[in-house]
Write a protein that holds these residues in place. Structure first.
Motif, PDB file in Angstrom:
ATOM      1  N   ILE A 204       0.827  -1.215   0.000  1.00 26.61           N
ATOM      2  CA  ILE A 204       0.000   0.000   0.000  1.00 26.61           C
ATOM      3  C   ILE A 204       0.858   1.260   0.000  1.00 26.61           C
ATOM      4  CG2 ILE A 204      -1.614   1.330   1.424  1.00 26.61           C
ATOM      5  CD1 ILE A 204      -2.928  -1.334   2.191  1.00 26.61           C
ATOM      6  N   ALA A 205       1.886   1.289   0.855  1.00 21.75           N
ATOM      7  CA  ALA A 205       2.769   2.465   0.907  1.00 21.75           C
ATOM      8  C   ALA A 205       3.645   2.543  -0.331  1.00 21.75           C
ATOM      9  CB  ALA A 205       3.622   2.418   2.169  1.00 21.75           C
ATOM     10  N   GLU A 222      -4.696  14.210  11.242  1.00 16.66           N
ATOM     11  CA  GLU A 222      -5.848  14.629  10.446  1.00 16.66           C
ATOM     12  C   GLU A 222      -5.689  14.251   8.972  1.00 16.66           C
ATOM     13  OE1 GLU A 222      -8.422  15.869  11.961  1.00 16.66           O
ATOM     14  OE2 GLU A 222      -7.430  16.044  13.910  1.00 16.66           O
ATOM     15  N   ASP A 223      -4.463  13.958   8.566  1.00 16.16           N
ATOM     16  CA  ASP A 223      -4.173  13.666   7.158  1.00 16.16           C
ATOM     17  C   ASP A 223      -3.872  12.178   7.013  1.00 16.16           C
ATOM     18  OD1 ASP A 223      -3.344  13.518   4.552  1.00 16.16           O
ATOM     19  OD2 ASP A 223      -1.949  15.194   4.662  1.00 16.16           O
ATOM     20  N   ILE A 224      -4.899  11.402   6.730  1.00 18.70           N
ATOM     21  CA  ILE A 224      -4.785   9.948   6.584  1.00 18.70           C
ATOM     22  C   ILE A 224      -4.805   9.592   5.104  1.00 18.70           C
ATOM     23  CG2 ILE A 224      -5.864   7.727   7.113  1.00 18.70           C
ATOM     24  CD1 ILE A 224      -7.074   9.055   9.611  1.00 18.70           C
ATOM     25  N   GLY A 225      -3.797   8.859   4.663  1.00 22.28           N
ATOM     26  CA  GLY A 225      -3.680   8.529   3.241  1.00 22.28           C
ATOM     27  C   GLY A 225      -3.918   7.077   2.919  1.00 22.28           C
ATOM     28  N   LEU A 226      -4.839   6.442   3.638  1.00 26.91           N
ATOM     29  CA  LEU A 226      -5.086   5.014   3.439  1.00 26.91           C
ATOM     30  C   LEU A 226      -6.209   4.725   2.452  1.00 26.91           C
ATOM     31  CD1 LEU A 226      -4.571   3.724   7.082  1.00 26.91           C
ATOM     32  CD2 LEU A 226      -3.055   3.440   5.117  1.00 26.91           C
ATOM     33  N   ASN A 227      -6.786   5.769   1.874  1.00 33.48           N
ATOM     34  CA  ASN A 227      -7.780   5.550   0.814  1.00 33.48           C
ATOM     35  C   ASN A 227      -7.519   6.475  -0.368  1.00 33.48           C
ATOM     36  OD1 ASN A 227      -8.529   7.872   2.204  1.00 33.48           O
ATOM     37  ND2 ASN A 227     -10.726   7.511   1.961  1.00 33.48           N
ATOM     38  N   VAL A 413     -11.070   4.127   6.664  1.00 33.35           N
ATOM     39  CA  VAL A 413     -10.627   5.475   7.046  1.00 33.35           C
ATOM     40  C   VAL A 413     -11.711   6.196   7.842  1.00 33.35           C
ATOM     41  CG1 VAL A 413     -10.003   7.749   6.148  1.00 33.35           C
ATOM     42  CG2 VAL A 413      -8.960   5.703   5.181  1.00 33.35           C
ATOM     43  N   LYS A 414     -12.949   5.999   7.453  1.00 35.86           N
ATOM     44  CA  LYS A 414     -14.051   6.604   8.202  1.00 35.86           C
ATOM     45  C   LYS A 414     -14.056   6.109   9.648  1.00 35.86           C
ATOM     46  CE  LYS A 414     -19.111   7.114   8.120  1.00 35.86           C
ATOM     47  NZ  LYS A 414     -20.361   6.748   7.395  1.00 35.86           N
ATOM     48  N   SER A 415     -13.847   4.807   9.840  1.00 33.42           N
ATOM     49  CA  SER A 415     -13.812   4.237  11.193  1.00 33.42           C
ATOM     50  C   SER A 415     -12.610   4.756  11.980  1.00 33.42           C
ATOM     51  CB  SER A 415     -13.756   2.711  11.116  1.00 33.42           C
ATOM     52  OG  SER A 415     -14.938   2.197  10.539  1.00 33.42           O
ATOM     53  N   ILE A 416     -11.471   4.842  11.315  1.00 39.64           N
ATOM     54  CA  ILE A 416     -10.265   5.341  11.979  1.00 39.64           C
ATOM     55  C   ILE A 416     -10.482   6.771  12.460  1.00 39.64           C
ATOM     56  CG2 ILE A 416      -7.852   6.004  11.620  1.00 39.64           C
ATOM     57  CD1 ILE A 416      -7.712   3.650   9.565  1.00 39.64           C
ATOM     58  N   GLN A 417     -11.027   7.613  11.610  1.00 33.72           N
ATOM     59  CA  GLN A 417     -11.262   9.016  11.978  1.00 33.72           C
ATOM     60  C   GLN A 417     -12.240   9.139  13.142  1.00 33.72           C
ATOM     61  OE1 GLN A 417     -12.500  10.321   8.075  1.00 33.72           O
ATOM     62  NE2 GLN A 417     -10.519  11.268   7.630  1.00 33.72           N
ATOM     63  N   THR A 418     -13.290   8.328  13.117  1.00 34.52           N
ATOM     64  CA  THR A 418     -14.269   8.357  14.204  1.00 34.52           C
ATOM     65  C   THR A 418     -13.627   7.922  15.519  1.00 34.52           C
ATOM     66  OG1 THR A 418     -16.104   7.899  12.694  1.00 34.52           O
ATOM     67  CG2 THR A 418     -16.461   7.411  15.020  1.00 34.52           C
ATOM     68  N   ASN A 419     -12.828   6.861  15.471  1.00 31.18           N
ATOM     69  CA  ASN A 419     -12.175   6.359  16.685  1.00 31.18           C
ATOM     70  C   ASN A 419     -11.176   7.369  17.248  1.00 31.18           C
ATOM     71  OD1 ASN A 419     -13.627   4.011  16.371  1.00 31.18           O
ATOM     72  ND2 ASN A 419     -11.942   2.857  15.451  1.00 31.18           N
ATOM     73  N   ILE A 420     -10.460   8.043  16.356  1.00 29.75           N
ATOM     74  CA  ILE A 420      -9.498   9.048  16.822  1.00 29.75           C
ATOM     75  C   ILE A 420     -10.221  10.211  17.506  1.00 29.75           C
ATOM     76  CG2 ILE A 420      -7.889  10.835  16.025  1.00 29.75           C
ATOM     77  CD1 ILE A 420      -6.850   8.849  13.969  1.00 29.75           C
ATOM     78  N   GLU A 421     -11.292  10.687  16.901  1.00 27.84           N
ATOM     79  CA  GLU A 421     -12.053  11.789  17.485  1.00 27.84           C
ATOM     80  C   GLU A 421     -12.652  11.414  18.830  1.00 27.84           C
ATOM     81  OE1 GLU A 421     -14.919  12.787  14.532  1.00 27.84           O
ATOM     82  OE2 GLU A 421     -13.438  13.575  13.112  1.00 27.84           O
ATOM     83  N   THR A 422     -13.065  10.138  18.957  1.00 30.63           N
ATOM     84  CA  THR A 422     -13.705   9.687  20.197  1.00 30.63           C
ATOM     85  C   THR A 422     -12.682   9.434  21.293  1.00 30.63           C
ATOM     86  OG1 THR A 422     -15.471   8.632  18.924  1.00 30.63           O
ATOM     87  CG2 THR A 422     -15.167   7.906  21.211  1.00 30.63           C
ATOM     88  N   ASN A 423     -11.584   8.765  20.961  1.00 25.53           N
ATOM     89  CA  ASN A 423     -10.636   8.303  21.965  1.00 25.53           C
ATOM     90  C   ASN A 423      -9.424   9.213  22.181  1.00 25.53           C
ATOM     91  OD1 ASN A 423     -12.246   5.963  22.312  1.00 25.53           O
ATOM     92  ND2 ASN A 423     -11.216   4.977  20.588  1.00 25.53           N
TER      93      ASN A 423
END
Length: 427
Positions: A204-205, A222-227, A413-423
């Motif tokens: 992927i990388a 805030e800048d996730i490049g996994l999608n 990525v959507k799940s990752i962003q939600t988890n980061i904002e929550t936790n």
């Protein structure tokens, strides 16, 4: 006459003001290229370090003896499990006044322990930094600050059965062609745990994806490049190997590693992607293994594997940060890193040792050292903990053909962003 009198009074007044001015010390600027010497704190009678379990024999006592001979400071050491025990024990012993001066930790814990106030920033000369590979130093940084010096690196490489594959392929295209011809029944040309993000990251990388963007101030959560486009290309490349039956269905999920190891050790697999921790078990199984850096991807880029870096760190609780820093410089210098490799077979990050016969004549060590040059340190910020689960789910849906790459990665990525904002609420 009046003009002369006024001039004399002005001169007299200026002289009085000068006499009343406070004394000033003369400031001498250092010569060009010279730096003022750092003030050394008083020498302690002793320092204490915590090393990993069963990693001190045959090298550490000699290294500590040479430090004592040079600086007149005795050093005691204790062994604790590096993966979790050192961090957990430091949380208890630090506040109680029983913490050591120096500890060893895996680099992906740095963000967490810095946030908890367990280790401190260190300052070393550029000449010291140049001792190690750039990527290994990057792994020791958090928020743009240095929190340790590297002692060992590890990253996945290509391991092959010489009886089935006499030479390692240079490109993944060659490996793909070999696998298409070789894979029949229970025999497989190449296997990788690409439903596991630790291993899948390489493809992927290498195609252009990334976890968190690297900035001058550190990793940007805030800048996730996994999608992004490159990540999707990498995921589609991974999916191809599963879709064409080049990977068996049994190596998906938690039991995948054991299944892959079993097939390779039975002589049914020509090559695998795995780390240096697997070398000895394969040799014990009677396989004549060859070890090489990962072949280049179809886009001509290297497989950008995740790299793990073990390091030495100065604790926040030491009363002797200057001498603790000098100690970790000593432990990780070329001489002691070479001695440690000889004793425990963990590949050092010292650039001078890559061409040393002790590394260059060791096939496994050389492969890891070369692969490390293009490897990416695992992100060491606490938010990385939110990446593994969603990416594993996405990769497993790709491996089983239940989703397209873009859809699976968008959901991850959507799940990752939600988890980061929550936790991990923003500061």
């Amino acid at each position: 006459m009046k003009k002369n009198l006024l001039l004399m009074m002005l001169i007299l007044l200026l002289g009085m003001l000068a006499a009343c001015a406070p004394d000033r010390e003369e400031v001498t600027e250092p010569a060009d290229g010279e730096k003022p010497e750092a003030s050394e704190e008083p020498k302690p009678e002793k320092l204490v370090i915590w090393e990993d379990l069963e990693k001190s024999k045959d090298w550490l006592p000699a290294a500590l003896a040479s430090f004592e001979e040079e600086h007149g400071i005795k050093v005691e050491f204790k062994e604790l499990n590096m993966a979790d025990k050192i961090r957990d024990q430091l949380r208890l012993d630090g506040p109680s006044g029983n913490a050591p001066d120096v500890v060893t930790l895996p680099h992906d814990q740095i963000g967490q322990v810095v946030t908890e106030g367990l280790i401190q920033e260190i300052t070393v000369d550029d000449t010291v930094l140049k001792t190690y590979s750039e990527s290994s130093i990057t792994a020791q940084m958090y928020d743009g600050k240095l929190f340790g010096l590297p002692k060992a690196t590890e990253t996945p490489v290509l391991i092959y059965n010489k009886a089935l594959m006499p030479e390692a392929p240079k490109t993944m295209d060659e490996l793909y062609t070999f696998s298409k011809d070789f894979t029949k029944g229970e025999n497989y040309g190449f296997l990788a745990l690409w439903d596991n993000f630790y291993f899948a990251h390489g493809a992927i990388a290498g195609m252009g994806g990334y976890v968190f963007n690297e900035t001058a101030d550190g990793l940007d959560r805030e800048d996730i490049g996994l999608n992004n486009e490159g990540a999707v290309e990498g995921a589609e490349y991974i999916q191809k190997w599963y879709a064409e039956g080049l990977f068996p269905k049994g190596i998906i999920g938690e039991t995948g590693g054991a299944a892959m190891d079993g097939l390779f050790n039975e002589g049914k697999v020509a090559a695998v992607m795995n780390g240096p921790w697997a070398f000895q078990g394969m040799k014990d199984a009677g396989i004549d293994i060859g070890i090489a850096p990962m072949p280049t991807l179809p886009n001509g880029e290297p497989v950008k594997t995740f790299m793990g870096v073990k390091g030495w760190h100065v604790t926040e609780f030491t009363e002797n940060p200057y001498w603790a820093t000098k100690l970790i410089e000593h432990l990780s210098n070329d001489e002691n890193s070479k001695a440690r490799f000889t004793a425990v077979s963990e590949i050092p990050a010292n650039v001078a040792l890559v061409d040393d016969p002790i590394i260059s004549d060791n096939e496994g060590a050389k492969a890891v050292a070369v692969q490390s040059q293009s490897a990416v340190p695992m992100p060491n910020i606490p938010e990385m903990g939110e990446v593994w689960g969603p990416m594993a789910s996405a990769l497993q849906t790709l491996a089983t053909g239940k989703a397209e790459a873009q859809d699976a990665l968008d959901e991850a990525v959507k799940s990752i962003q939600t988890n980061i904002e929550t936790n991990h609420p923003a500061k």
